[in-house]
Design an enzyme around this catalytic site. Sequence first.
Site, PDB file in Angstrom:
ATOM      1  N   ARG A 253       0.858  -1.127  -0.013  1.00 13.09           N
ATOM      2  CA  ARG A 253      -0.189   0.170   0.116  1.00 13.09           C
ATOM      3  C   ARG A 253       0.904   1.335  -0.185  1.00 13.09           C
ATOM      4  O   ARG A 253       2.044   1.310   0.770  1.00 13.09           O
ATOM      5  CB  ARG A 253      -0.935  -0.075   1.432  1.00 13.09           C
ATOM      6  CG  ARG A 253      -2.065  -0.973   1.272  1.00 13.09           C
ATOM      7  CD  ARG A 253      -3.086  -0.662   0.141  1.00 13.09           C
ATOM      8  NE  ARG A 253      -4.103  -1.704   0.009  1.00 13.09           N
ATOM      9  CZ  ARG A 253      -4.317  -2.679  -0.797  1.00 13.09           C
ATOM     10  NH1 ARG A 253      -3.310  -2.888  -1.468  1.00 13.09           N
ATOM     11  NH2 ARG A 253      -5.343  -3.453  -0.660  1.00 13.09           N
TER      12      ARG A 253
ATOM     13  N   HIS B  82      -1.117   0.374  -9.660  1.00  9.14           N
ATOM     14  CA  HIS B  82      -1.709  -0.525  -8.983  1.00  9.14           C
ATOM     15  C   HIS B  82      -2.266  -1.796  -9.698  1.00  9.14           C
ATOM     16  O   HIS B  82      -3.648  -1.857  -9.722  1.00  9.14           O
ATOM     17  CB  HIS B  82      -2.834   0.113  -8.021  1.00  9.14           C
ATOM     18  CG  HIS B  82      -3.273  -0.785  -6.796  1.00  9.14           C
ATOM     19  ND1 HIS B  82      -3.762  -0.069  -5.762  1.00  9.14           N
ATOM     20  CD2 HIS B  82      -3.370  -1.848  -6.526  1.00  9.14           C
ATOM     21  CE1 HIS B  82      -4.077  -0.914  -4.789  1.00  9.14           C
ATOM     22  NE2 HIS B  82      -3.542  -2.162  -5.206  1.00  9.14           N
TER      23      HIS B  82
END
Length: 306
Positions: free
Chosen positions: A221, A269
């Site tokens: 993250r 991502h």
Amino acid sequence: MALLVCVTGRDNSKLMAQLRVHLPGVDIREWPEGGNLAEVEFVLAWNAPDSLWQQLPNLKVVQSFGAGVDGIPLSELPPEVRVCRIVDPALADDMAQYVLGHVLAHKLRLPLYYQQQQQQLWRPKRASGGNRVGIMGLGQLGQVVAKKMQQNNFEVIGWSRSEKTLPGISQFWGAEQLHLFASQCDYLVCLLPLTPQTRGILDNTLFQSMPSHGVIINVARGAHINEADLLHALNTEQIAAATLDVFVQEPVAEEHPFWRHPKITMTPHVAALTSMKTAMAQIVSNMKAMQSNEPLSHCVDTTLGY
Ligand code: NAP
Ligand code: GLV
């Protein structure tokens, strides 16, 4: 009883259609058209707004639409609410390929040669010698990544919360061994869940512990990295380069310095994307388990945060 889908930032038409096929007879709603939220017992969530959770007095199960559960405020939910996530061996294989690809790209100096090609520069150099990959987080994904790196002749070391023994991997654990671990990484791969303990863990003190040729690969993250510290570490040659798949703010703002930084490789991502087929099977199975009071699959420990 109703199932509420609160998956934001994507087109959910296929997801909603498939849920209706696989769960006939279930009242399935899509946020923000939730109707009477007191009827909702099961929520499928991804990037749900913080305001949602206090409006669900009869919530029993929250199913994440991904592997991570950091978008769900675990500590604010009543303790009896169970939180589940997607666990998928194919997703772990995708992650392992991504990490292998990016480690090899740095080893072969490909980001540098892409830049030199733009300037028509011919500057041959031997591939870099470092062969040790350190993996922070040896869970569902980290262990598969570790195996893939070993199969490709890399030496693997790992760091986790609890002590563990994995074949061929020198293992470090706990906060007190973090810097010793980091000091031995030619490539440091972050595969931790985002929790209060791991937020901002890739910071100045960690970068200072690493060798100056060290490369960061963050596929967990964005908030695991202190972004200002990363820029400082790259600009002052504390570390050599970074590949980042995840960011504090996604999409990354146009003016963000990462976009144009010569030592940063960015991807949007995509390291390991949720498979609709696997997710559907796990959502449907957990929904049916909740309805028949049977054990759910892939629940997280809400006190640990993962
Ligand atoms: P997981 O199975 O829950 O494993 C988590 C690992 O992290 C465990 O080894 C755990 O240690 C370790 N850990 C947790 N807290 C720690 C701490 N405070 N200190 C040291 N180690 C700690 O998680 P996973 O399925 O492998 O997924 C990891 C993360 O990858 C997800 O949470 C998600 O954020 C990210 N992800 C990213 C993508 C992408 O496309 N970029 C895709 C999927 C997932 P123990 O073994 O000791 O418990
Ligand atoms: C993706 O980032 C996931 O957590 O599945």
